[in-house]
Scaffold this motif. Structure first.
Motif: not given
Length: 158
Positions: A72-74, A98-101, A111-113, A126-128
């Motif tokens: 989970v990183s750029a 990322g993390v869908a949960g 929600g972190t993507v 790259t978009l966070e």
């Protein structure tokens, strides 16, 4: 017109090929894009790289990069996109990790993507993102954000 139709038609008109490397979206992006008639002219294939091992095996993300930055990183999002592009020799490649949960992963909340996009003329972005909602909502929001990234890139390159 839907955003996936806009993206598909813009790719077809510009004769730009595209692939994807998807983790948390698990193929949702390419599935939506595949609904556009004629997309096969510019979409040779895609990768679902749900696990860290698949990211390494299918699109060449180094284990060292995964170990040092986490999936989970750029950095990993960029490497996934670059690896997918190199593997299929396309003009553009987009990646989603990322993390869908519902649970957190690697200390990141659901929600972190991270979305990576690489393209011609050394284009790279790259978009966070931090999306709200359940797993499906996070995945759908990720796909929509990725579609918008491609549209923006196509407008800037043209």
């Amino acid at each position: 017109m839907t955003i996936e139709s806009e993206v598909g038609l813009a790719l077809i008109e510009g004769q730009y090929t595209l692939t994807s490397a998807e983790s948390l979206t698990a193929g949702m992006f390419v599935s939506e894009l595949a609904s556009v008639p004629g997309i096969s002219a510019v979409l040779p294939g895609a990768f679902v790289t749900y696990s860290a091992a698949a990211k390494h095996q299918l699109v060449g993300v180094s284990q060292e990069l995964i170990d040092s930055h986490g999936v989970v990183s750029a950095e990993v999002a960029y490497a996934m996109a670059q690896g997918a592009r190199d593997t299929l020799q396309t003009d553009f490649a987009i990646s989603f990790t990322g993390v869908a949960g519902p649970d957190e992963l690697e200390g990141h909340p659901a929600g972190t993507v991270f979305i990576g996009l690489v393209g011609p003329k050394q284009f790279e972005r790259t978009l966070e993102c931090h999306f709200k909602g359940d797993r499906l909502a996070v995945r759908q929001a990720s796909v929509q954000a990725g579609m918008q990234m491609i549209l923006d890139a196509l407008r800037n390159i043209a």
